[in-house]
Enzyme design. Sequence first.
Site, PDB file in Angstrom:
ATOM      1  N   ASN A   7       0.842  -0.836  -0.140  1.00 29.07           N
ATOM      2  CA  ASN A   7      -0.283  -0.182   0.326  1.00 29.07           C
ATOM      3  C   ASN A   7       0.784   1.325  -0.067  1.00 29.07           C
ATOM      4  OD1 ASN A   7      -1.714   2.081   1.210  1.00 29.07           O
ATOM      5  ND2 ASN A   7      -3.329   0.904   1.711  1.00 29.07           N
ATOM      6  N   HIS A  10       0.879   4.943   2.045  1.00 27.94           N
ATOM      7  CA  HIS A  10       1.560   7.126   3.205  1.00 27.94           C
ATOM      8  C   HIS A  10       3.136   8.050   2.345  1.00 27.94           C
ATOM      9  CE1 HIS A  10      -0.290   5.942   6.473  1.00 27.94           C
ATOM     10  NE2 HIS A  10      -0.084   4.794   5.578  1.00 27.94           N
ATOM     11  N   HIS A  43      -6.034   3.704  -1.334  1.00 24.06           N
ATOM     12  CA  HIS A  43      -7.077   3.494  -0.831  1.00 24.06           C
ATOM     13  C   HIS A  43      -7.180   4.998  -1.363  1.00 24.06           C
ATOM     14  CE1 HIS A  43      -9.736   3.454   3.105  1.00 24.06           C
ATOM     15  NE2 HIS A  43     -10.325   3.968   1.514  1.00 24.06           N
ATOM     16  N   ARG A  45      -9.879   8.023  -1.041  1.00 21.47           N
ATOM     17  CA  ARG A  45     -10.829   7.925   0.380  1.00 21.47           C
ATOM     18  C   ARG A  45     -11.357   9.773  -0.188  1.00 21.47           C
ATOM     19  NH1 ARG A  45      -9.386   5.850   6.061  1.00 21.47           N
ATOM     20  NH2 ARG A  45     -10.973   7.139   6.528  1.00 21.47           N
ATOM     21  N   ARG A  49      -7.864  12.420   1.584  1.00 21.29           N
ATOM     22  CA  ARG A  49      -6.587  12.752   2.220  1.00 21.29           C
ATOM     23  C   ARG A  49      -5.116  12.412   1.669  1.00 21.29           C
ATOM     24  NH1 ARG A  49      -7.679   9.547   7.872  1.00 21.29           N
ATOM     25  NH2 ARG A  49      -9.678  10.693   7.589  1.00 21.29           N
ATOM     26  N   GLU A  70      -8.555   0.297  -2.591  1.00 16.13           N
ATOM     27  CA  GLU A  70      -9.651   0.166  -1.716  1.00 16.13           C
ATOM     28  C   GLU A  70     -10.366   0.864  -1.376  1.00 16.13           C
ATOM     29  OE1 GLU A  70      -7.115   0.427   2.142  1.00 16.13           O
ATOM     30  OE2 GLU A  70      -5.839  -1.502   1.663  1.00 16.13           O
ATOM     31  N   THR A 101      -8.066   3.007   8.913  1.00 15.65           N
ATOM     32  CA  THR A 101      -9.732   2.024   8.566  1.00 15.65           C
ATOM     33  C   THR A 101      -9.480   1.906   9.999  1.00 15.65           C
ATOM     34  OG1 THR A 101      -9.169   1.991   6.767  1.00 15.65           O
ATOM     35  CG2 THR A 101     -10.843   0.812   7.505  1.00 15.65           C
ATOM     36  N   GLU A 151      -9.970 -10.314   3.332  1.00 14.96           N
ATOM     37  CA  GLU A 151      -9.180  -9.680   3.522  1.00 14.96           C
ATOM     38  C   GLU A 151      -9.554  -9.366   5.523  1.00 14.96           C
ATOM     39  OE1 GLU A 151      -7.234  -5.936   2.007  1.00 14.96           O
ATOM     40  OE2 GLU A 151      -6.315  -5.879   4.375  1.00 14.96           O
ATOM     41  N   HIS A 187      -3.605  -4.886   8.278  1.00 13.81           N
ATOM     42  CA  HIS A 187      -3.824  -3.718   8.676  1.00 13.81           C
ATOM     43  C   HIS A 187      -2.670  -4.408   9.925  1.00 13.81           C
ATOM     44  CE1 HIS A 187      -5.507  -0.194  10.520  1.00 13.81           C
ATOM     45  NE2 HIS A 187      -6.001  -0.130   9.384  1.00 13.81           N
TER      46      HIS A 187
HETATM   47  N1  PXP Z   1      -5.719  -3.359   4.544  1.00 20.51           N
HETATM   48  C1  PXP Z   1      -6.809  -2.559   4.091  1.00 20.51           C
HETATM   49  C2  PXP Z   1      -8.159  -2.495   4.395  1.00 20.51           C
HETATM   50  C3  PXP Z   1      -6.399  -1.187   4.841  1.00 20.51           C
HETATM   51  O1  PXP Z   1      -7.318  -0.492   4.753  1.00 20.51           O
HETATM   52  C4  PXP Z   1      -4.586  -1.350   5.107  1.00 20.51           C
HETATM   53  C5  PXP Z   1      -4.876   0.771   5.686  1.00 20.51           C
HETATM   54  O2  PXP Z   1      -4.937   1.604   4.692  1.00 20.51           O
HETATM   55  C6  PXP Z   1      -4.333  -1.792   4.983  1.00 20.51           C
HETATM   56  C7  PXP Z   1      -4.655  -3.283   4.816  1.00 20.51           C
HETATM   57  C8  PXP Z   1      -2.879  -1.383   5.638  1.00 20.51           C
HETATM   58  O3  PXP Z   1      -2.372  -0.883   6.398  1.00 20.51           O
HETATM   59  P1  PXP Z   1      -0.928  -0.582   7.420  1.00 20.51           P
HETATM   60  O4  PXP Z   1      -0.662   0.244   6.843  1.00 20.51           O
HETATM   61  O5  PXP Z   1      -1.152  -0.717   8.891  1.00 20.51           O
HETATM   62  O6  PXP Z   1      -0.324  -1.879   6.483  1.00 20.51           O
END
Ligand code: PXP
Length: 235
Positions: A7, A10, A43, A45, A49, A70, A101, A151, A187
Amino acid sequence: MAGLAVNVDHVATLRQARGVDYPDPVAAAVLVELAGADGVVVHLREDRRHIQDRDVRIIRQIVQSKLILEMAATPEMIGIALEVQPHQATLVPEKREEVTTEGGLDVVMHKDSVADAVKTLQAGGIKVSLFVDPDLNQIKAAHKAGADVVELHTGDFCESRSPKAMAAIQEAARLARKVGMEVHAGHGIDFRSIQDFIGVKEIQEFSIGHSIVSRAVFIGLDAAVKEMLALARQV
Ligand code: PXP
């Protein structure tokens, strides 16, 4: 041998903090793929953001592995998904005030609207994943709603690292595989907690962002992805 989807939200968070055009999550998507990741996750949103519409569209065009979008199951996001055609859409709950999330989608409570969203996306050729808490009722509801993938939300486990939270993940993963769904997990997973999943063979793919991007600040994105990938492959 689990897969790893990275992901890149960030990277966009850092860009948006200054309202400039760097660092670009599009460049991050290229680098994570070159490092061997099995997919790129963004993601989009409602409040935009971090990831912007242009990021999703460009990453879709350049991605060589797969793009996982996402999204909340809103008409706006479903419209964007149908147009952009990610390889997979992961439906997540979304609250404006949350930092990230919080909790899985309550498929038991919202079964009709979730089933409608799943059907619409699948009819548009998109594989659908539901992000759910590791709870057997949620797994059953996700299966009834027609999801291709669940997931499992690993946030509680990663905070507590408790045997009870891990047992819930294992049980949920077993049931999901038994009824024929693909099992992903994500997550809050970092370079230590992923090692607790070694032996949980039902998990086919991890979705990880924050810990990889954080480590990349010190050792670079290529090395951070490769380290996590080596750990995921042990699961
Ligand atoms: N899976 C989902 C559905 C999420 O919403 C997120 C956070 O955006 C992640 C995985 C990844 O989480 P992390 O950034 O804590 O690794």
